[in-house]
Design an enzyme around this catalytic site. Structure first.
Site, PDB file in Angstrom:
ATOM      1  N   ASN A  37      42.454  74.839  40.127  1.00  0.00           N
ATOM      2  CA  ASN A  37      41.403  75.638  40.385  1.00  0.00           C
ATOM      3  C   ASN A  37      41.467  75.982  41.886  1.00  0.00           C
ATOM      4  OD1 ASN A  37      38.962  77.166  40.069  1.00  0.00           O
ATOM      5  ND2 ASN A  37      37.733  75.226  39.868  1.00  0.00           N
ATOM      6  N   HIS A 122      27.742  68.642  30.317  1.00  0.00           N
ATOM      7  CA  HIS A 122      26.995  68.594  31.666  1.00  0.00           C
ATOM      8  C   HIS A 122      25.496  69.184  31.721  1.00  0.00           C
ATOM      9  CE1 HIS A 122      30.836  69.078  34.206  1.00  0.00           C
ATOM     10  NE2 HIS A 122      30.931  68.130  33.270  1.00  0.00           N
ATOM     11  N   ARG A 147      25.934  63.828  31.254  1.00  0.00           N
ATOM     12  CA  ARG A 147      26.312  63.799  32.579  1.00  0.00           C
ATOM     13  C   ARG A 147      24.997  64.459  33.284  1.00  0.00           C
ATOM     14  NH1 ARG A 147      30.193  66.820  36.858  1.00  0.00           N
ATOM     15  NH2 ARG A 147      28.817  68.397  36.755  1.00  0.00           N
ATOM     16  N   TYR A 159      26.191  70.591  44.142  1.00  0.00           N
ATOM     17  CA  TYR A 159      27.194  70.351  43.097  1.00  0.00           C
ATOM     18  C   TYR A 159      26.739  70.037  41.949  1.00  0.00           C
ATOM     19  CZ  TYR A 159      30.533  68.353  40.242  1.00  0.00           C
ATOM     20  OH  TYR A 159      31.191  68.394  38.985  1.00  0.00           O
ATOM     21  N   ASP A 220      28.160  62.026  38.761  1.00  0.00           N
ATOM     22  CA  ASP A 220      29.283  62.688  39.524  1.00  0.00           C
ATOM     23  C   ASP A 220      28.548  62.470  40.911  1.00  0.00           C
ATOM     24  OD1 ASP A 220      31.588  63.358  40.555  1.00  0.00           O
ATOM     25  OD2 ASP A 220      31.815  65.014  38.979  1.00  0.00           O
ATOM     26  N   HIS A 222      30.762  63.252  43.575  1.00  0.00           N
ATOM     27  CA  HIS A 222      31.786  64.185  43.920  1.00  0.00           C
ATOM     28  C   HIS A 222      32.233  63.880  45.467  1.00  0.00           C
ATOM     29  CE1 HIS A 222      33.099  68.669  42.939  1.00  0.00           C
ATOM     30  NE2 HIS A 222      33.266  67.743  41.930  1.00  0.00           N
ATOM     31  N   GLU A 246      30.539  58.683  39.071  1.00  0.00           N
ATOM     32  CA  GLU A 246      32.055  59.126  39.037  1.00  0.00           C
ATOM     33  C   GLU A 246      32.162  59.400  40.568  1.00  0.00           C
ATOM     34  OE1 GLU A 246      32.520  62.659  36.777  1.00  0.00           O
ATOM     35  OE2 GLU A 246      34.069  63.380  38.020  1.00  0.00           O
ATOM     36  N   GLU A 272      39.936  62.421  39.161  1.00  0.00           N
ATOM     37  CA  GLU A 272      40.349  63.784  38.785  1.00  0.00           C
ATOM     38  C   GLU A 272      41.013  64.627  39.687  1.00  0.00           C
ATOM     39  OE1 GLU A 272      36.127  65.225  38.627  1.00  0.00           O
ATOM     40  OE2 GLU A 272      36.449  66.399  40.378  1.00  0.00           O
ATOM     41  N   ARG A 293      40.054  59.168  35.620  1.00  0.00           N
ATOM     42  CA  ARG A 293      39.650  60.339  35.286  1.00  0.00           C
ATOM     43  C   ARG A 293      40.495  61.488  35.204  1.00  0.00           C
ATOM     44  NH1 ARG A 293      36.089  63.128  33.503  1.00  0.00           N
ATOM     45  NH2 ARG A 293      35.264  64.248  35.363  1.00  0.00           N
ATOM     46  N   HIS A 322      39.663  64.154  32.577  1.00  0.00           N
ATOM     47  CA  HIS A 322      38.881  65.336  33.338  1.00  0.00           C
ATOM     48  C   HIS A 322      39.029  66.723  32.236  1.00  0.00           C
ATOM     49  CE1 HIS A 322      38.639  68.027  37.015  1.00  0.00           C
ATOM     50  NE2 HIS A 322      37.467  67.632  36.694  1.00  0.00           N
ATOM     51  N   ASP A 326      37.610  74.532  34.288  1.00  0.00           N
ATOM     52  CA  ASP A 326      38.811  74.800  34.852  1.00  0.00           C
ATOM     53  C   ASP A 326      40.075  74.000  34.478  1.00  0.00           C
ATOM     54  OD1 ASP A 326      36.960  73.193  36.801  1.00  0.00           O
ATOM     55  OD2 ASP A 326      39.055  72.618  37.685  1.00  0.00           O
ATOM     56  N   GLU A 349      35.470  64.358  28.938  1.00  0.00           N
ATOM     57  CA  GLU A 349      34.525  65.357  29.458  1.00  0.00           C
ATOM     58  C   GLU A 349      34.733  66.871  28.761  1.00  0.00           C
ATOM     59  OE1 GLU A 349      35.361  66.252  33.503  1.00  0.00           O
ATOM     60  OE2 GLU A 349      33.479  67.180  33.957  1.00  0.00           O
ATOM     61  N   TRP A 412      32.994  68.316  49.513  1.00  0.00           N
ATOM     62  CA  TRP A 412      32.144  68.862  48.413  1.00  0.00           C
ATOM     63  C   TRP A 412      32.533  68.376  47.133  1.00  0.00           C
ATOM     64  CZ3 TRP A 412      33.813  71.523  43.598  1.00  0.00           C
ATOM     65  CH2 TRP A 412      32.507  72.119  43.329  1.00  0.00           C
TER      66      TRP A 412
HETATM   67  C1  GCO Z   1      34.026  67.357  37.020  1.00  0.00           C
HETATM   68  C2  GCO Z   1      34.390  67.929  38.231  1.00  0.00           C
HETATM   69  C3  GCO Z   1      34.582  69.268  38.173  1.00  0.00           C
HETATM   70  C4  GCO Z   1      35.395  69.800  39.664  1.00  0.00           C
HETATM   71  C5  GCO Z   1      36.187  70.825  39.303  1.00  0.00           C
HETATM   72  C6  GCO Z   1      36.876  71.504  40.499  1.00  0.00           C
HETATM   73  O1  GCO Z   1      33.657  66.245  37.121  1.00  0.00           O
HETATM   74  O2  GCO Z   1      34.057  68.093  35.860  1.00  0.00           O
HETATM   75  O3  GCO Z   1      33.829  67.279  39.204  1.00  0.00           O
HETATM   76  O4  GCO Z   1      33.511  70.005  37.945  1.00  0.00           O
HETATM   77  O5  GCO Z   1      34.205  70.074  40.258  1.00  0.00           O
HETATM   78  O6  GCO Z   1      37.059  70.498  38.299  1.00  0.00           O
HETATM   79  O7  GCO Z   1      37.916  72.420  40.190  1.00  0.00           O
HETATM   80 MG    MG Z   2      33.764  65.122  38.822  1.00  0.00          MG
END
Ligand code: GCO
Ligand code: MG
Length: 412
Positions: A37, A122, A147, A159, A220, A222, A246, A272, A293, A322, A326, A349, A412
């Site tokens: 991605n 999500h 989630r 996010y 998450d 992040h 996460e 991930e 992940r 994951h 994407d 997921e 991020w």
């Molecule tokens: C998740 C991830 C994604 C990422 C993305 C970045 O837990 O699914 O954090 O949402 O942000 O895959 O490309």
């Molecule tokens: Mg994630």
């Protein structure tokens, strides 16, 4: 059998996807997902310019040999571009082998260990009412684990919550394709860890009060907290019986999880952004995490993921592969076959792809009673419709990034 053709297909139905297609002299074809991605074209070049010429004339059945050759002969090891490219080859070769055997891939991985793979979706909202709506929509769709991400008072964009929700208060919209940012430049979001830490425990308290004690809940972070902030969050979430927290800290530093683990019994998931077993060495051996992940797409494919999960199994660590949008349907199918077969499956997921994506990628998986199943078609069960793919040329896309109130760039 010999490999006669290697094609790299770039298509952007709802977002960009990079797919490798390998064809053999016996007419079998195999697909692999190589989508990274926001950096998609780097993997296209890696595959087209450096990998495809090495595969022509090779025996597609020799998957382990092809994997070791691509990994070791490059000299330069690991990294998301390299490992996404190798993953695409690995999955495409498994697809071919399973088609040649006339079996769904999971049968070649040892057969089914369960009837289906528990999936989580999500739910997100700028505030609690919008979040609750989103949770209800997911429950209506049959999800058995969810989630939870919300807006944080004082922050404009965050996010997991589409920026247009925060801006427009557009209740009821679904955000399954976020964060797909098809734009010539990355979007800027804002971040404040202290505000976030004050807000999140109350969100989970409210969700438990509304939806009861049983629903598995995930969150998450992040990569945004320091170890001690992550420890604080983990501890404050303990009363709400989380399925996992996460990516609580930036994933580069495995040792950070030692500190987090010392302070909290909230289960931890990470990986991930990892791409090899080496990224997990300390985490697994010291039992600092509960869930792996990694995506099949970004970790070199089915072959190394099976080894990674077997290593994790010795420490009772489970999979949490994951699966945001994407990851293409090809990468999702590979994850489902692996998840069905391994003993230490934890959760998968699953963000639904859009209709255009589903027209490009013809799929055989099912989602019933919260469980994903890859289906019984020989191979991985996904075919690419080249006419549909051709309708959606590549579009420049970037993930967003964060700045703190004083302008400092943040994770991020
Ligand atoms: C998740 C991830 C994604 C990422 C993305 C970045 O837990 O699914 O954090 O949402 O942000 O895959 O490309
Ligand atoms: Mg994630």
């Amino acid at each position: 059998m010999k490999i006669t053709q290697v094609e790299v297909i770039v298509t952007s139905p709802d977002r960009n996807f990079v797919t490798l297609k390998i064809t053999t002299d016996e007419g079998h074809t195999g697909l692999g997902d190589a989508t990274l991605n926001g950096r998609e074209l780097a993997v296209v070049s890696y595959l087209k310019d450096h990998v495809a010429p090495l595969l022509i004339g090779k025996d597609p059945h020799r998957i382990e040999d092809a994997w070791q050759f691509l990994y070791r002969s490059a000299y330069w090891r690991r990294g998301p571009v390299t490992m996404a490219a190798i993953a695409a080859v690995d999955v495409a070769l498994w697809d071919i082998k399973a088609k040649a055997a006339n079996m769904p891939l999971y049968q070649l991985l040892g057969g089914a260990s369960r009837t289906g793979c528990l999936a989580y979706g999500h739910a997100s909202g700028k505030d609690l009412p919008e979040l609750f709506d989103s949770v209800r929509q997911h429950l209506d769709q049959g999800y058995g684990a969810i989630r939870i991400q919300t807006g944080v008072p004082g922050l404009k964009a965050i996010y997991g919550v589409a920026s247009n929700t925060v801006a427009s208060g557009n209740v009821g919209k679904r955000y399954d394709h976020e964060p797909a940012q098809r734009a010539p430049l990355p979007a800027e979001e804002d971040w404040d860890t202290r505000a976030y830490l004050r807000h999140i425990p109350g969100v989970f308290e409210a969700v438990r009060a509304e939806f009861g004690p049983e629903l598995p809940l995930l969150h998450d972070g992040h990569h945004r907290m320091t170890p001690i902030q992550a420890a604080k969050l983990g501890k404050s979430l303990e009363p709400f019986d989380m399925f996992w927290l996460e990516d609580c800290t930036p994933a580069e530093n495995q040792e950070a999880l030692r500190l987090v683990r010392r302070h909290t019994i909230t289960p931890l998931a990470i990986g991930e952004v990892f791409n090899t077993v080496w990224d997990y060495q300390t985490l697994i051996q010291e039992q600092l995490i509960d869930f792996v992940r990694s995506a099949v797409t970004h970790t070199g494919g089915i072959s190394p993921m099976k080894k990674l999960m077997d290593f994790a199994a010795q420490y009772q660590i489970k999979s949490g592969i994951h699966g945001p949008t994407d990851i293409s349907p090809v990468g999702m199918a590979a994850a489902m076959h692996l998840g069905l077969a391994i003993h230490n499956f934890g959760i998968q997921e699953y963000m639904k792809h859009g209709e255009a994506t589903n027209r490009v990628f013809e799929q055989s998986f099912t989602f019933n009673n919260g469980l994903l199943h890859p289906g019984e078609k020989p191979g991985i069960g996904v075919e690419l419709n080249i006419d549909e793919a051709g309708k959606y040329p590549y579009q420049t896309a970037y993930l967003p990034f964060n700045r703190l109130a004083d302008g400092t760039v943040h994770d991020w």
